[in-house]
Design a protein around this motif. Structure first.
Motif, PDB file in Angstrom:
ATOM      1  N   TYR A 122      42.691  37.976  43.103  1.00  0.00           N
ATOM      2  CA  TYR A 122      42.002  36.760  42.213  1.00  0.00           C
ATOM      3  C   TYR A 122      41.221  35.698  43.278  1.00  0.00           C
ATOM      4  O   TYR A 122      41.605  35.640  44.379  1.00  0.00           O
ATOM      5  N   GLN A 123      40.261  35.100  42.583  1.00  0.00           N
ATOM      6  CA  GLN A 123      39.497  34.284  43.579  1.00  0.00           C
ATOM      7  C   GLN A 123      40.479  32.853  43.541  1.00  0.00           C
ATOM      8  O   GLN A 123      41.098  32.218  42.353  1.00  0.00           O
ATOM      9  N   TYR A 124      40.578  32.641  44.861  1.00  0.00           N
ATOM     10  CA  TYR A 124      41.729  31.565  45.011  1.00  0.00           C
ATOM     11  C   TYR A 124      41.369  30.428  46.215  1.00  0.00           C
ATOM     12  O   TYR A 124      40.704  30.915  47.133  1.00  0.00           O
TER      13      TYR A 124
ATOM     14  N   ILE B  23      22.852  37.396  43.182  1.00  0.00           N
ATOM     15  CA  ILE B  23      23.200  38.881  42.851  1.00  0.00           C
ATOM     16  C   ILE B  23      24.256  38.936  43.296  1.00  0.00           C
ATOM     17  O   ILE B  23      24.727  38.881  44.492  1.00  0.00           O
ATOM     18  N   ARG B  24      25.539  39.518  42.486  1.00  0.00           N
ATOM     19  CA  ARG B  24      26.805  39.438  43.036  1.00  0.00           C
ATOM     20  C   ARG B  24      27.779  40.266  42.034  1.00  0.00           C
ATOM     21  O   ARG B  24      27.305  40.534  40.878  1.00  0.00           O
ATOM     22  N   ASP B  25      28.877  40.058  42.746  1.00  0.00           N
ATOM     23  CA  ASP B  25      30.249  40.646  41.735  1.00  0.00           C
ATOM     24  C   ASP B  25      30.033  42.361  41.433  1.00  0.00           C
ATOM     25  O   ASP B  25      30.094  42.914  40.461  1.00  0.00           O
ATOM     26  N   PRO B  26      30.009  43.037  42.432  1.00  0.00           N
ATOM     27  CA  PRO B  26      30.068  44.395  42.338  1.00  0.00           C
ATOM     28  C   PRO B  26      31.170  45.197  41.724  1.00  0.00           C
ATOM     29  O   PRO B  26      32.362  44.774  41.890  1.00  0.00           O
TER      30      PRO B  26
ATOM     31  N   LEU C 123      42.483  28.708  41.005  1.00  0.00           N
ATOM     32  CA  LEU C 123      42.264  30.357  40.710  1.00  0.00           C
ATOM     33  C   LEU C 123      40.926  30.331  39.698  1.00  0.00           C
ATOM     34  O   LEU C 123      40.975  29.584  38.948  1.00  0.00           O
ATOM     35  N   ASN C 124      40.048  31.478  40.086  1.00  0.00           N
ATOM     36  CA  ASN C 124      39.312  31.854  39.079  1.00  0.00           C
ATOM     37  C   ASN C 124      39.324  33.187  38.753  1.00  0.00           C
ATOM     38  O   ASN C 124      40.255  33.801  38.398  1.00  0.00           O
ATOM     39  N   ASP C 125      38.342  33.999  38.876  1.00  0.00           N
ATOM     40  CA  ASP C 125      38.201  35.441  38.485  1.00  0.00           C
ATOM     41  C   ASP C 125      39.264  36.435  38.906  1.00  0.00           C
ATOM     42  O   ASP C 125      39.466  36.382  40.094  1.00  0.00           O
ATOM     43  N   PRO C 126      39.659  37.356  37.979  1.00  0.00           N
ATOM     44  CA  PRO C 126      40.478  38.529  38.393  1.00  0.00           C
ATOM     45  C   PRO C 126      39.711  39.265  39.402  1.00  0.00           C
ATOM     46  O   PRO C 126      38.466  39.530  38.785  1.00  0.00           O
TER      47      PRO C 126
ATOM     48  N   TRP D  74      23.774  37.103  34.617  1.00  0.00           N
ATOM     49  CA  TRP D  74      24.938  37.702  34.109  1.00  0.00           C
ATOM     50  C   TRP D  74      25.924  38.080  35.292  1.00  0.00           C
ATOM     51  O   TRP D  74      25.597  38.422  36.164  1.00  0.00           O
ATOM     52  N   GLU D  75      26.926  37.275  35.132  1.00  0.00           N
ATOM     53  CA  GLU D  75      28.121  37.472  36.177  1.00  0.00           C
ATOM     54  C   GLU D  75      28.916  38.457  35.810  1.00  0.00           C
ATOM     55  O   GLU D  75      29.182  38.968  34.635  1.00  0.00           O
ATOM     56  N   CYS D  76      29.811  38.885  36.800  1.00  0.00           N
ATOM     57  CA  CYS D  76      30.816  39.839  36.677  1.00  0.00           C
ATOM     58  C   CYS D  76      30.630  41.015  35.664  1.00  0.00           C
ATOM     59  O   CYS D  76      31.451  41.153  34.640  1.00  0.00           O
TER      60      CYS D  76
HETATM   61  C1  FRU Z   1      32.418  33.892  37.956  1.00  0.00           C
HETATM   62  C2  FRU Z   1      31.896  33.710  39.561  1.00  0.00           C
HETATM   63  C3  FRU Z   1      31.366  34.893  39.985  1.00  0.00           C
HETATM   64  C4  FRU Z   1      31.619  34.599  41.496  1.00  0.00           C
HETATM   65  C5  FRU Z   1      33.005  33.757  41.520  1.00  0.00           C
HETATM   66  C6  FRU Z   1      32.962  33.041  42.666  1.00  0.00           C
HETATM   67  O1  FRU Z   1      33.478  32.928  37.661  1.00  0.00           O
HETATM   68  O2  FRU Z   1      30.953  32.572  39.449  1.00  0.00           O
HETATM   69  O3  FRU Z   1      30.205  35.463  39.580  1.00  0.00           O
HETATM   70  O4  FRU Z   1      31.720  35.794  42.480  1.00  0.00           O
HETATM   71  O5  FRU Z   1      33.127  33.372  40.369  1.00  0.00           O
HETATM   72  O6  FRU Z   1      34.211  32.196  42.606  1.00  0.00           O
END
Ligand code: FRU
Length: 461
Positions: free
Chosen positions: A45-47, A156-159, A28-31, A211-213
């Motif tokens: 969540y990232q899974y 470029i990500r994470d809208p 698991l990573n990001d909510p 810069w993420e998220c």
């Molecule tokens: C942050 C991240 C995000 C990406 C996601 C991929 O932890 O790298 O930028 O969308 O994880 O799992």
């Protein structure tokens, strides 16, 4: 072993958490996509169910009616479309006309000449329409990779979405060709057609390379921008994790769609495990934040022992964000009081006999003085010379200590959930979050101090 067998085996792991969101198996990573809809809280969540080290991510899904008890739901989206084969990356949700709309990054890695930083990836912004948070009516690219502006790398990500006065704003985290962080803004009146609007803010060299998220919202008439920058260098007591997460407070210029910061970048957490925080506003108007209780896995000196057991990571407790004294305070949600049982209060001088593996502690100081508080096995919270130290021993699996200068400590609230600790100091002015892996039965809690005050213990059910 089948995933079903692995799931049943993992259930018996004593390091499984009791009241946190975590993967049934795997990684698991990001909510993502947090929202309250028709009275139900949804958290995605990232899974990666079949690999505790990560891979092409899906959106896992849990729901709750009370924010304390969560129900496992089927995977909401898997990386099964041409525009997201290498990961249904992070994103967010918003409600419009009684439907749920999610936006995420569809990640596609191109074979061949692959340069991780500049090329070899597509990152498409994908729009998902759902009647209820479970079914998917539509899932289509609204901003294809090729349409991103010039001057950026492929990152470029994470809208994240924000609605204001009938206009929708989408912020995206970015890395420029010159390795600077940046936030792109797109606007839309209908969530279907999106126009590029320039950058909300541009990073400087010492502010990281990516810069993420990003998360952009208003609280008490101030504008807040949350960021997870990669590549900020450590400063003595700050920014000690491989990547950090924090926020800026500022004034938004809605005509230009810019934020003019009135504060420095403020780190959210002083522990080991906190990254990619994600917020939403619930029906009571609370700004609630979840975060990935991870990132420590990228520290070279650390091996997470749950990997060998087939799973890794969890989310933090959901916390309410309160803007006070020009900073964000983090407070565990009131709802978590429901879990309390066996309350015992003692004065500091008589604080003996407490033990537990899943518990809450509240320390109220009448006088500030040095103290040593043993939490589990060999993890201690030590305060001396106006320095708060979180110190792990063997059960930190390679993590040692984090230090935070704090002039005066008035109160500390701590949540321990088998292998996690969340420590809120001075009503959430400072927070320290960490995973830790004590042996079962190592449950003594011990306080030594000449300070005056009272300590309350609750077992959490
Ligand atoms: C942050 C991240 C995000 C990406 C996601 C991929 O932890 O790298 O930028 O969308 O994880 O799992």
């Amino acid at each position: 072993m089948s995933l079903e067998d692995l799931k049943n085996k993992i259930k018996k792991d004593p390091w499984r958490l009791n009241f946190h969101v975590m993967p049934e198996t795997g990684w698991l990573n990001d909510p993502n996509g947090a929202i309250q809809f028709d009275g139900v809280y949804h958290i995605y969540y990232q899974y990666v169910p079949d690999n505790p080290l990560g891979g092409a991510t899906s959106w896992g899904h849990m729901t709750s009616k009370d924010m304390v008890h969560f129900k496992q739901e089927p995977i909401f989206m898997s990386p099964d479309q041409a525009f997201d084969v290498d990961g249904v990356y992070s994103g967010s949700g918003i409600e419009k006309d009684e439907k749920l709309h999610f936006f995420y990054t569809g990640n596609v890695k191109q074979p061949g000449d692959y340069d991780y930083i500049y090329s070899g990836r597509e990152q498409n912004v994908v729009h998902v329409v759902s009647p209820d948070g479970f079914e998917i009516e539509r899932r289509e690219v609204v901003i294809p990779h090729e349409e991103f502006p010039e001057g950026y790398s492929d990152h470029i990500r994470d809208p994240k979405l924000l609605e204001k006065d009938g206009m929708y704003y989408m912020v995206l985290g970015a890395r420029t060709e010159d390795n600077l962080g940046s936030i792109l803004v797109y606007t839309s009146e209908d969530l279907e057609n999106w126009n590029y609007h320039g950058t909300l803010i541009d990073g400087k060299e010492e502010e990281g390379y990516m810069w993420e998220c990003p998360d952009f919202f208003e609280l008490k008439d101030e504008s807040i921008l949350i960021l997870s920058p990669q590549g900020i260098l450590p400063e003595r007591y700050k920014f000690n994790n491989p990547h950090v997460a924090g926020y800026l407070i500022g004034e938004a210029d809605w005509a230009q769609v810019k934020i003019n910061p009135t504060t420095d970048f403020h780190e959210f957490d002083r522990g080991f495990d906190f990254y990619a925080p994600h917020t939403f506003e619930d029906d009571q108007g609370r700004r609630i934040m979840w975060s990935w209780m991870g990132i420590g896995d990228t520290m070279p000196e650390y091996t997470n022992p749950t990997i060998a057991r087939g799973w890794q990571h969890a989310l933090t407790l959901p916390r309410e964000l309160i803007l006070e004294n020009g900073q964000l305070y983090q407070r565990p949600l009131e709802e978590y009081k429901k879990l309390r049982k066996n309350e015992q209060t003692k004065s500091f001088g008589e604080a003996e006999g407490f033990a537990g593996e899943v518990y809450e502690l509240m320390l109220k100081f009448e006088t500030s003085a040095p103290f040593e508080l043993k939490l589990r096995q060999d993890t201690e919270l030590i305060y001396a010379d106006e320095m708060l130290t979180l110190k792990h021993g063997k059960s930190g699996y390679g993590r040692r200590k984090r230090q935070t200068p704090i002039g005066e400590i008035r109160n500390i609230q701590i949540f321990v959930d088998t292998s996690s600790m969340e420590i809120f100091v001075n009503d959430g002015e400072y927070v320290l979050t960490t995973r830790v892996y004590p042996e079962p039965g190592e449950d003594t809690i011990a306080l030594q101090t000449s300070a005056k005050g009272a300590i309350t213990y609750w077992a959490l059910d």
